[in-house]
Design an enzyme around this catalytic site. Structure first.
Site, PDB file in Angstrom:
ATOM      1  N   LYS A 198       3.128 -94.292  29.226  1.00  0.00           N
ATOM      2  CA  LYS A 198       2.736 -93.447  27.375  1.00  0.00           C
ATOM      3  C   LYS A 198       4.184 -92.529  26.825  1.00  0.00           C
ATOM      4  O   LYS A 198       4.062 -91.788  27.023  1.00  0.00           O
ATOM      5  CB  LYS A 198       1.649 -93.194  27.195  1.00  0.00           C
ATOM      6  CG  LYS A 198       1.214 -92.720  26.046  1.00  0.00           C
ATOM      7  CD  LYS A 198      -0.667 -91.957  26.041  1.00  0.00           C
ATOM      8  CE  LYS A 198      -0.446 -91.923  25.113  1.00  0.00           C
ATOM      9  NZ  LYS A 198      -2.226 -91.505  24.372  1.00  0.00           N
ATOM     10  N   LYS A 251       2.314 -98.549  26.340  1.00  0.00           N
ATOM     11  CA  LYS A 251       1.937 -97.900  25.277  1.00  0.00           C
ATOM     12  C   LYS A 251       2.893 -97.212  24.016  1.00  0.00           C
ATOM     13  O   LYS A 251       3.718 -95.937  25.607  1.00  0.00           O
ATOM     14  CB  LYS A 251       1.745 -96.987  25.601  1.00  0.00           C
ATOM     15  CG  LYS A 251       0.169 -96.499  24.244  1.00  0.00           C
ATOM     16  CD  LYS A 251      -0.579 -95.763  24.060  1.00  0.00           C
ATOM     17  CE  LYS A 251      -1.157 -95.184  22.851  1.00  0.00           C
ATOM     18  NZ  LYS A 251      -2.154 -94.431  22.894  1.00  0.00           N
TER      19      LYS A 251
HETATM   20  C1  PBG Z   1      -4.588 -89.961  21.857  1.00  0.00           C
HETATM   21  C2  PBG Z   1      -4.206 -91.609  22.278  1.00  0.00           C
HETATM   22  C3  PBG Z   1      -3.456 -91.600  21.058  1.00  0.00           C
HETATM   23  C4  PBG Z   1      -3.671 -93.578  20.472  1.00  0.00           C
HETATM   24  C5  PBG Z   1      -4.218 -93.943  22.119  1.00  0.00           C
HETATM   25  N1  PBG Z   1      -4.817 -92.701  22.077  1.00  0.00           N
HETATM   26  C6  PBG Z   1      -2.568 -91.399  19.957  1.00  0.00           C
HETATM   27  C7  PBG Z   1      -2.008 -90.156  20.470  1.00  0.00           C
HETATM   28  O1  PBG Z   1      -1.702 -89.657  21.780  1.00  0.00           O
HETATM   29  O2  PBG Z   1      -1.522 -89.367  19.641  1.00  0.00           O
HETATM   30  C8  PBG Z   1      -2.868 -93.905  19.866  1.00  0.00           C
HETATM   31  C9  PBG Z   1      -3.408 -95.418  19.581  1.00  0.00           C
HETATM   32  C10 PBG Z   1      -2.624 -95.881  18.246  1.00  0.00           C
HETATM   33  O3  PBG Z   1      -1.199 -95.590  17.791  1.00  0.00           O
HETATM   34  O4  PBG Z   1      -2.764 -97.122  17.960  1.00  0.00           O
HETATM   35  N2  PBG Z   1      -5.361 -90.055  23.708  1.00  0.00           N
END
Ligand code: PBG
Length: 326
Positions: A198, A251
């Site tokens: 991520k 991601k």
């Molecule tokens: C947070 C989380 C995020 C997303 C999914 N889980 C945001 C972040 O890490 O700030 C983002 C998903 C999206 O942008 O559609 N744990």
């Protein structure tokens, strides 16, 4: 040979010359069963301005929505709670409180749409007054103090009926803590989909609007990965596999398809990809302007993620694509 044609031994266009020929020769495909719809749950239903067409759902409206999604043949849903600020604190207490909004939502989805696979996001940010995924102390995000909270949160989701917990926090060692806690509580059949690679991306902006969960200070660069790096993704993969992840996720999706490909080549478990909020919002904006054509754009973007090696795709288009899918 007609008069003006020349001899060319290899003509790839022959295989593209007719529609049924093209159909039969497709290497990748995308079907509703590959798709997971992220859904936001809140006290009251409201539109999310930066994500046209997406909503925060009240429990009542969620019940209706998931029944429709089930009938469209999607694989499942991933649930996120949107909470008022007065429920947030520094250690995300609301996230481990039995009977919280998310637990109610999980149980409701399993009751109303038992065919859907329920994934839940595990991280502190929706519950954190600091807007970070872990516990903050002295301006730092504390890894090891966060692990126990994530493990408790996962057990709570499992008790409510979650099929998979999906840790999105990027703390080191969390997959193992969660696996041990789930097994200890008797949930050996509940899976872990780890957000393995991520990245600290600009593309999460609209999601943070949806949950009002933007970091109150700093950014997430000390735990999410640097967009400049790819080798780390292989290290994260190795760790998550060793710690017991059942699926691994990359991601965002677009801009990171080299990572999707590399994980798919190296992972012994299925690779998921998250087409995140910013990808969705950019597409929506261009569609709204009339600059890009909706159905072909959505199809191409999902297909390209499958071609890169993703087995399943978390996407805000899941419902819409499945409706158009024949
Ligand atoms: C947070 C989380 C995020 C997303 C999914 N889980 C945001 C972040 O890490 O700030 C983002 C998903 C999206 O942008 O559609 N744990």
């Amino acid at each position: 040979m007609s008069d003006n044609s020349v001899s060319i031994l290899r003509r790839p266009r022959r295989n593209r010359s007719q529609s049924r020929l093209r159909d039969g020769l497709k290497e990748s495909s995308v079907r509703p069963a590959h798709l997971v719809q992220p859904l936001f749950v809140a006290k009251e239903t409201a539109n999310i301005v930066s994500m046209p067409g997406q909503k925060r759902f009240s429990l009542e409206d969620l019940a209706q929505e998931v029944q429709e999604l089930e009938s469209l043949g999607l694989m499942g849903v991933c649930l996120f709670p949107a909470l008022d600020d007065d429920l947030k604190d520094r250690v995300g207490s609301e996230g481990v409180r039995p009977g919280n909004l998310l637990c109610k939502a999980i149980a409701l989805v399993k009751e109303k749409a038992p065919g859907l696979v329920v994934f839940t996001d595990v991280a502190l940010d929706p519950y954190s007054s600091d807007g970070h995924d872990g516990v903050v102390r002295d301006g730092e995000i504390k890894n090891d103090e966060t692990l126990d909270i994530l493990a408790q949160m996962s057990v709570l989701h499992a008790q409510a009926g979650a099929d998979f917990v999906a840790p999105s926090d990027m703390m080191d060692g969390r997959v193992e803590s969660i696996r041990l806690a789930l097994d200890d509580a008797g949930f050996c059949d509940v899976g872990i989909l780890s957000y393995t690679a991520k990245y600290a991306s600009a593309l999460y902006g609209p999601f943070r609007d949806a949950l009002d969960s933007a970091p109150k200070f700093g950014d997430k660069k000390t735990y999410q990965m640097d967009p400049a790096n790819s080798k780390e993704a292989l290290l994260e993969l190795e760790l998550d596999i060793n710690e017991g992840a059942d699926m691994v996720m990359v991601k965002p999706g677009s801009y990171y398809q080299d990572i999707v490909y590399s994980l798919s080549q190296n992972s012994p478990v299925p690779v998921a990809v998250y087409q995140v909020s910013g990808e969705y919002s950019m597409q929506c904006a261009a569609i709204e302007k009339g600059w890009l054509e909706k159905v072909s754009l959505i199809t191409e973007s999902l297909l390209s993620l499958r071609r890169s090696g993703a087995s399943i795709i978390f996407t805000y288009w899941a419902k819409e694509f499945s409706k158009a899918f024949k």
